[in-house]
Design a protein around this motif. Structure first.
Motif, mmCIF file in Angstrom:
data_model
loop_
_atom_site.group_PDB
_atom_site.id
_atom_site.type_symbol
_atom_site.label_atom_id
_atom_site.label_comp_id
_atom_site.label_asym_id
_atom_site.label_seq_id
_atom_site.Cartn_x
_atom_site.Cartn_y
_atom_site.Cartn_z
ATOM 1 N N SER A 1 0.621 -1.244 0.142
ATOM 2 C CA SER A 1 0.335 -0.279 -0.036
ATOM 3 C C SER A 1 0.774 1.610 -0.530
ATOM 4 C CB SER A 1 -0.895 -0.164 1.143
ATOM 5 O OG SER A 1 -0.072 -0.052 2.198
ATOM 6 N N SER A 2 0.715 2.520 -0.573
ATOM 7 C CA SER A 2 1.045 3.828 -0.534
ATOM 8 C C SER A 2 0.212 4.858 -0.684
ATOM 9 C CB SER A 2 1.830 3.265 -2.231
ATOM 10 O OG SER A 2 1.083 3.738 -2.628
ATOM 11 N N VAL A 3 0.487 5.969 0.000
ATOM 12 C CA VAL A 3 -0.663 6.955 -0.033
ATOM 13 C C VAL A 3 -0.402 7.545 -1.620
ATOM 14 C CG1 VAL A 3 -0.888 8.990 1.054
ATOM 15 C CG2 VAL A 3 0.254 6.548 1.962
ATOM 16 N N GLU A 4 -1.150 8.317 -1.728
ATOM 17 C CA GLU A 4 -1.610 8.986 -3.318
ATOM 18 C C GLU A 4 -0.793 10.373 -3.128
ATOM 19 O OE1 GLU A 4 -1.371 7.706 -5.826
ATOM 20 O OE2 GLU A 4 -1.790 5.541 -5.125
ATOM 21 N N LEU A 5 -0.780 11.018 -3.947
ATOM 22 C CA LEU A 5 0.068 12.922 -4.442
ATOM 23 C C LEU A 5 -1.407 13.266 -4.090
ATOM 24 C CD1 LEU A 5 2.031 13.094 -7.184
ATOM 25 C CD2 LEU A 5 2.655 12.867 -4.777
ATOM 26 N N PRO A 6 -2.672 13.251 -3.766
ATOM 27 C CA PRO A 6 -3.449 14.444 -3.599
ATOM 28 C C PRO A 6 -3.260 14.020 -1.981
ATOM 29 C CG PRO A 6 -4.415 12.929 -5.046
ATOM 30 C CD PRO A 6 -3.810 11.859 -4.758
ATOM 31 N N VAL A 7 -3.500 12.991 -1.207
ATOM 32 C CA VAL A 7 -3.309 12.546 0.177
ATOM 33 C C VAL A 7 -1.910 13.220 1.102
ATOM 34 C CG1 VAL A 7 -3.169 11.210 2.295
ATOM 35 C CG2 VAL A 7 -4.611 11.188 0.096
ATOM 36 N N LEU A 8 -1.049 13.273 -0.193
ATOM 37 C CA LEU A 8 -0.077 14.091 0.393
ATOM 38 C C LEU A 8 0.018 14.844 0.517
ATOM 39 C CD1 LEU A 8 3.317 11.197 -0.694
ATOM 40 C CD2 LEU A 8 2.184 11.480 1.428
ATOM 41 N N ALA A 9 -0.313 16.077 0.015
ATOM 42 C CA ALA A 9 -0.676 17.681 -0.922
ATOM 43 C C ALA A 9 -0.980 17.854 0.361
ATOM 44 C CB ALA A 9 -1.193 17.991 -1.795
ATOM 45 N N ARG A 10 -2.275 17.705 0.811
ATOM 46 C CA ARG A 10 -2.821 18.067 2.363
ATOM 47 C C ARG A 10 -1.933 17.905 3.342
ATOM 48 N NH1 ARG A 10 -7.458 15.058 1.259
ATOM 49 N NH2 ARG A 10 -7.525 13.419 2.758
ATOM 50 N N LEU A 11 -1.916 16.410 3.738
ATOM 51 C CA LEU A 11 -1.063 16.534 4.622
ATOM 52 C C LEU A 11 -0.039 17.630 5.097
ATOM 53 C CD1 LEU A 11 -1.048 12.466 4.987
ATOM 54 C CD2 LEU A 11 -1.620 13.935 6.149
ATOM 55 N N ALA A 12 0.896 17.717 3.777
ATOM 56 C CA ALA A 12 1.944 18.663 3.867
ATOM 57 C C ALA A 12 1.444 20.168 3.072
ATOM 58 C CB ALA A 12 2.946 18.616 1.972
ATOM 59 N N GLY A 13 0.148 20.123 3.330
ATOM 60 C CA GLY A 13 0.033 21.878 3.252
ATOM 61 C C GLY A 13 -0.728 21.692 4.633
ATOM 62 N N GLU A 14 -1.343 20.939 5.076
ATOM 63 C CA GLU A 14 -1.047 21.079 6.373
ATOM 64 C C GLU A 14 -0.166 21.399 7.283
ATOM 65 O OE1 GLU A 14 -3.516 17.933 8.293
ATOM 66 O OE2 GLU A 14 -5.340 18.113 6.863
ATOM 67 N N HIS A 15 0.767 21.368 7.202
ATOM 68 C CA HIS A 15 1.712 21.831 8.201
ATOM 69 C C HIS A 15 2.827 22.787 7.564
ATOM 70 C CE1 HIS A 15 0.569 17.981 9.845
ATOM 71 N NE2 HIS A 15 1.830 18.299 10.937
ATOM 72 N N GLY A 16 2.254 22.684 6.261
ATOM 73 C CA GLY A 16 2.975 24.546 5.826
ATOM 74 C C GLY A 16 4.569 23.906 5.078
ATOM 75 N N VAL A 17 4.519 23.201 4.901
ATOM 76 C CA VAL A 17 5.967 22.304 4.310
ATOM 77 C C VAL A 17 5.756 22.026 2.478
ATOM 78 C CG1 VAL A 17 7.011 21.381 5.558
ATOM 79 C CG2 VAL A 17 5.588 19.628 4.810
ATOM 80 N N PRO A 18 6.305 21.825 1.893
ATOM 81 C CA PRO A 18 6.571 21.582 0.035
ATOM 82 C C PRO A 18 6.114 20.031 0.154
ATOM 83 C CG PRO A 18 8.574 23.213 0.185
ATOM 84 C CD PRO A 18 7.852 22.806 1.140
ATOM 85 N N LEU A 19 5.173 19.285 -1.149
ATOM 86 C CA LEU A 19 4.866 18.460 -1.570
ATOM 87 C C LEU A 19 6.494 17.699 -3.041
ATOM 88 C CD1 LEU A 19 4.852 15.474 -1.072
ATOM 89 C CD2 LEU A 19 2.812 15.913 -2.880
ATOM 90 N N VAL A 20 7.228 17.240 -2.847
ATOM 91 C CA VAL A 20 8.321 16.796 -3.909
ATOM 92 C C VAL A 20 7.767 15.809 -4.547
ATOM 93 C CG1 VAL A 20 10.099 17.068 -4.660
ATOM 94 C CG2 VAL A 20 9.887 18.646 -2.714
ATOM 95 N N ALA A 21 7.776 15.708 -5.720
ATOM 96 C CA ALA A 21 7.790 14.179 -6.019
ATOM 97 C C ALA A 21 8.660 13.992 -7.237
ATOM 98 C CB ALA A 21 6.498 13.921 -6.477
#
Length: 452
Positions: free
Chosen positions: A239-259
């Motif tokens: 199992s893995s975590v998709e980008l939209p979910v990671l984007a939301r989590l990173a945004g909540e903490h004010g840090v960038p999501l790099v793919a």
């Protein structure tokens, strides 16, 4: 001491060897010196003189022998026909450039306006036309930048966003299953740590969940990194975590999501449905995408950085970016790849297996009188660490395995195939149809040398 009669022929042959300056003054040799340089030509002349001293050449044959031994260009690199069935072959230089990109290299080889605005006479944005072409190819990117390879892109991101270990935000949150080795012993975790990043690994080798990321994010988080494991495939209980979910989590903490998508696919490809593209990653919420330019994009070696304009500008202005700057040749070839006709990689990925089979049969018919040969269906690969699970239907010429080494050693045009089930396969998926004649000629030369 007087020479004995037995010594006389040797002494005469040594005196008869033409002087180096005399040979170099020959018009054809002088022209070769202007083209290849004095060092290469002098070495060839000395080898021919040695042969003359040994009695293998007549004195008047030295110039022509020296010319015959010269390389076609002033580099030891050899052009090779890639008949391995691997489209993007790392050992063969990855992506072959398009004719448009090759022509662009010739233009860039001289003085160019790479960093000059000809209209104003003032300094201009370096590589502005190449960057504009990259931006046009991925409209979802607010900003773009190019460095010298994919690993350099990740290194620059880490150095800039962690403050090279000086600031309080120095952690890179990444799934354990994405801590990949990218080739020749180089590993993503060691790369990130070498420029000041501290890894915060989450999940297990085969499974990671959103809660794992949420628990790891904190005051020390610099950015969240999602790496596409493009050179291997994990299946089964995963199992893995998709980008939209990671984007939301990173945004909540004010840090960038790099793919890091690795392969350089800019837009979705119908033949590679599971290979991530830069456009898809940005639309899914990634703040920045990093990729290689010399894989599925089919361009020169470089690292692509696409994403939020402010973030890209921060990376571009970081001091470390200067050490990773690409030269004018790379910029020219990249621009031509983006704006010109489809690349050889694109043509190979779109190749019709029926057309490949027809070519294999024609080559078979041209060689049937001199060697045991057949046309066979094969399965080729994308290569270059991309789409390892995607088979490419192809066709090949099957020959005796004894031809493998002679074809690689061909003095005119080496041909590299693959050995499979006791036969040498010359797979055509990455061989241009215009090179079919050259392939046939190479096989005939190998046979004439005694192989097979």
């Amino acid at each position: 001491m007087l020479e004995t009669p037995a010594d006389q022929p040797l002494a005469d042959s040594r005196r008869a060897v033409p002087r180096t300056d005399t040979v170099l003054a020959e018009p054809a040799v002088r022209a070769a010196t202007e083209r290849l340089g004095a060092t290469i030509v002098k070495d060839a002349v000395r080898r021919a003189q040695d042969r003359c001293r040994r009695g293998e050449l007549a004195p008047d044959e030295v110039p022509s022998a020296a010319l015959a031994s010269l390389p076609p260009t002033a580099t030891a690199l050899r052009r090779v026909l890639n008949a391995t069935g691997v489209v993007v072959h790392t050992n063969l230089g990855r992506a072959p450039l398009s004719p448009a990109a090759v022509e662009a290299l010739g233009v860039a080889a001289g003085a160019t306006d790479v960093e000059l605005d000809l209209a104003t006479g003032r300094r201009g944005r370096r590589g502005r036309s190449a960057l504009a072409a990259l931006a046009a190819a991925v409209p979802d990117a607010g900003g773009v930048h190019v460095v010298n390879n994919g690993a350099a892109a990740l290194a620059l991101v880490t150095a800039a966003l962690t403050g090279t270990g000086r600031g309080p935000r120095d952690e890179v949150v990444i799934a354990r299953g994405e801590l990949v080795e990218i080739g020749d012993g180089f590993r993503i975790p060691e790369l990130l740590e070498s420029v000041g990043g501290r890894l915060r690994e989450v999940g297990t080798t085969n499974r990671v969940h959103a809660e794992d990321y949420r628990a790891a994010l904190g005051e020390r988080t610099a950015f969240v990194l999602k790496v596409h494991p493009s050179n291997f495939l994990v299946s089964g209980f995963t199992s893995s975590v998709e980008l939209p979910v990671l984007a939301r989590l990173a945004g909540e903490h004010g840090v960038p999501l790099v793919a890091d998508i690795g392969s350089g696919l800019l837009a979705p490809h119908p033949r590679l449905p599971d290979e991530p593209s830069a456009a898809h990653a940005l639309r899914a919420g990634a703040d920045l995408v990093t990729a290689s330019g010399d894989k599925l994009l089919g361009g020169p070696q470089c690292g692509l950085m696409l994403g939020a304009a402010e973030l890209v500008e921060q990376l571009r202005r970081h001091p470390f970016a200067r050490a990773l700057r690409v030269d004018k040749l790379t910029l020219a070839a990249l621009e031509a790849t983006l704006t010109g006709p489809e690349s050889p990689v694109a043509r190979s990925l779109a190749a019709d297996p029926r057309a490949l089979r027809t070519r294999a049969e024609r080559i078979r018919d041209r060689l049937a009188d001199v060697v045991e040969v057949s046309a066979v269906e094969t399965v080729a690969a994308v290569g270059g660490g991309g789409a390892p699970e995607v088979p490419l239907a192809s066709a090949a010429v099957s020959l005796p395995v004894a031809l493998h080494a002679p074809l690689r050693a061909d003095a005119v045009l080496p041909v590299v195939g693959r050995v499979e089930r006791g036969a040498l396969l010359l797979d055509l998926v990455a061989v241009a149809e215009a090179d079919d004649d050259a392939l046939v000629d190479a096989v005939r030369r190998a046979l004439a040398g005694g192989a097979g």
